[in-house]
Scaffold this motif. Structure first.
Motif, PDB file in Angstrom:
ATOM      1  N   ASP A  76       0.831  -1.207   0.000  1.00  0.00           N
ATOM      2  CA  ASP A  76       0.000   0.000   0.000  1.00  0.00           C
ATOM      3  C   ASP A  76       0.870   1.263   0.000  1.00  0.00           C
ATOM      4  O   ASP A  76       0.562   2.260  -0.659  1.00  0.00           O
ATOM      5  N   GLU A  77       1.983   1.218   0.724  1.00  0.00           N
ATOM      6  CA  GLU A  77       2.877   2.374   0.775  1.00  0.00           C
ATOM      7  C   GLU A  77       3.568   2.581  -0.574  1.00  0.00           C
ATOM      8  O   GLU A  77       3.738   3.715  -1.041  1.00  0.00           O
ATOM      9  N   LEU A  78       3.933   1.483  -1.200  1.00  0.00           N
ATOM     10  CA  LEU A  78       4.568   1.558  -2.506  1.00  0.00           C
ATOM     11  C   LEU A  78       3.625   2.145  -3.547  1.00  0.00           C
ATOM     12  O   LEU A  78       4.027   2.943  -4.399  1.00  0.00           O
TER      13      LEU A  78
ATOM     14  N   VAL B  20       9.117  17.232  -1.829  1.00  0.00           N
ATOM     15  CA  VAL B  20       7.944  16.390  -2.070  1.00  0.00           C
ATOM     16  C   VAL B  20       7.885  15.267  -1.045  1.00  0.00           C
ATOM     17  O   VAL B  20       6.835  14.985  -0.451  1.00  0.00           O
ATOM     18  N   LEU B  21       9.020  14.618  -0.815  1.00  0.00           N
ATOM     19  CA  LEU B  21       9.065  13.514   0.138  1.00  0.00           C
ATOM     20  C   LEU B  21       8.785  13.984   1.560  1.00  0.00           C
ATOM     21  O   LEU B  21       8.050  13.337   2.308  1.00  0.00           O
TER      22      LEU B  21
ATOM     23  N   ASP C 248       2.894   9.776   5.277  1.00  0.00           N
ATOM     24  CA  ASP C 248       2.222   8.692   4.557  1.00  0.00           C
ATOM     25  C   ASP C 248       3.129   7.491   4.340  1.00  0.00           C
ATOM     26  O   ASP C 248       2.657   6.445   3.905  1.00  0.00           O
ATOM     27  N   PHE C 249       4.437   7.652   4.629  1.00  0.00           N
ATOM     28  CA  PHE C 249       5.391   6.590   4.314  1.00  0.00           C
ATOM     29  C   PHE C 249       6.263   6.241   5.510  1.00  0.00           C
ATOM     30  O   PHE C 249       7.486   6.404   5.477  1.00  0.00           O
ATOM     31  N   PRO C 250       5.676   5.743   6.601  1.00  0.00           N
ATOM     32  CA  PRO C 250       6.486   5.422   7.787  1.00  0.00           C
ATOM     33  C   PRO C 250       7.504   4.311   7.527  1.00  0.00           C
ATOM     34  O   PRO C 250       8.615   4.348   8.072  1.00  0.00           O
TER      35      PRO C 250
ATOM     36  N   ALA D 251      13.171   2.557   6.641  1.00  0.00           N
ATOM     37  CA  ALA D 251      14.157   1.947   5.754  1.00  0.00           C
ATOM     38  C   ALA D 251      15.308   2.905   5.477  1.00  0.00           C
ATOM     39  O   ALA D 251      16.479   2.502   5.451  1.00  0.00           O
ATOM     40  N   LEU D 252      14.995   4.179   5.290  1.00  0.00           N
ATOM     41  CA  LEU D 252      16.034   5.173   5.029  1.00  0.00           C
ATOM     42  C   LEU D 252      16.908   5.408   6.256  1.00  0.00           C
ATOM     43  O   LEU D 252      18.125   5.581   6.144  1.00  0.00           O
TER      44      LEU D 252
END
Length: 269
Positions: A30-32, A121-122, A128-130, A135-136
């Motif tokens: 879903d995040e992808l 943007v990120l 929205d992208f925990p 991962a980062l």
């Protein structure tokens, strides 16, 4: 549907084209899907500078094919590679630490492609992208460990062992058996003169490790290359493997890493 724009202007979607970057592959579906429309596929041509040292970081590049050298300047004319980014990583992740000015330069060593996203943007969509942020963060930790080990390796180990380590790391991060790199490029990466690299190559050839073609190094005997490489390769490989394992396996691998680092220190002393 995950849609985006390639360099040629053609649209692509998640159903037909999956990301080849391993960090993106690790994200929940879903995040992808939500991240996809924010990504743009770009070409990475050899010798292209993705990020200049001392300038603001504007984009993250999730490498899908190719290799990017992370370079630290040692004087006005020279820089030494401290890290190598391939399909396992991303260029520009240090911006997430809060400092938008890049400490290092980023140079495309082996051509390929990447998925690019603007930093602003990120950051606006970060909530929205925990999983991506986690991962980062893990990748930043891995990069710190590897760049520190690379610096220690450059001070302590002979060029032959460092060259073997570099070739192994390049193959790990690119999945290529034939690496399109020149001796000049390797000399710059290792911070030595070209004749020094040429002499190390002769020794590797005597072991039947690889075959040389024009601007191409074809690895024939990886097992021998691993035996020749310094122990720093084992330490760096374990750092990467540890970051990719579930938490239940990380403790054992972390203890193994500490033991390898101890062995490296003993060997260097």
């Amino acid at each position: 549907m995950w849609t985006g724009q390639s360099d040629s202007g053609l649209a692509y979607c998640a159903e037909t084209l999956r990301p080849r970057n391993r960090l993106l592959q690790s994200l929940p579906e879903d995040e992808l899907q939500r991240l996809g429309p924010l990504l743009e596929r770009v070409s990475l041509t050899p010798r292209r500078v993705l990020q200049h040292a001392g300038l603001p970081i504007e984009h993250l590049y999730f490498v899908e094919e190719g290799l990017v050298s992370v370079l630290a300047k040692v004087d006005e004319r020279h820089a030494v590679e401290v890290w190598l980014i391939g399909r396992d990583g991303v260029v520009g992740s240090t911006a997430l630490l809060g400092d938008r000015i890049s400490t290092f330069g980023h140079l495309v060593q082996v051509g390929g492609s990447a998925l690019r996203i603007g930093i602003e943007v990120l950051e606006h969509a970060a909530a929205d992208f925990p999983s991506l942020r986690a991962a980062l963060d893990g990748y930043l930790h891995e990069g710190l460990m590897q760049s520190s080990q690379s610096a220690a390796c450059g001070l302590r180990h002979p060029v032959l062992k460092r060259l073997a380590r570099w070739l192994l790391m390049a193959q790990d991060r690119s999945d290529l058996d034939a690496l399109p790199v020149t001796q000049d490029a390797l000399a710059r990466s290792l911070g030595v003169r070209r004749p020094t690299v040429s002499e190390a190559f002769k020794q590797l050839e005597q072991h039947g490790v690889f075959a040389r073609e024009r601007a191409l190094i074809r690895i024939l005997d990886r097992a021998s290359l691993e035996r020749i490489a310094c122990r720093c390769y084992r330490a760096m490989r374990l750092v990467r493997d540890t970051s990719e394992k579930p938490k239940t396996k990380r403790r054992v691998m972390a203890l193994s890493l500490l033991w390898i680092l101890f062995e490296v220190e003993l060997a260097a002393s």
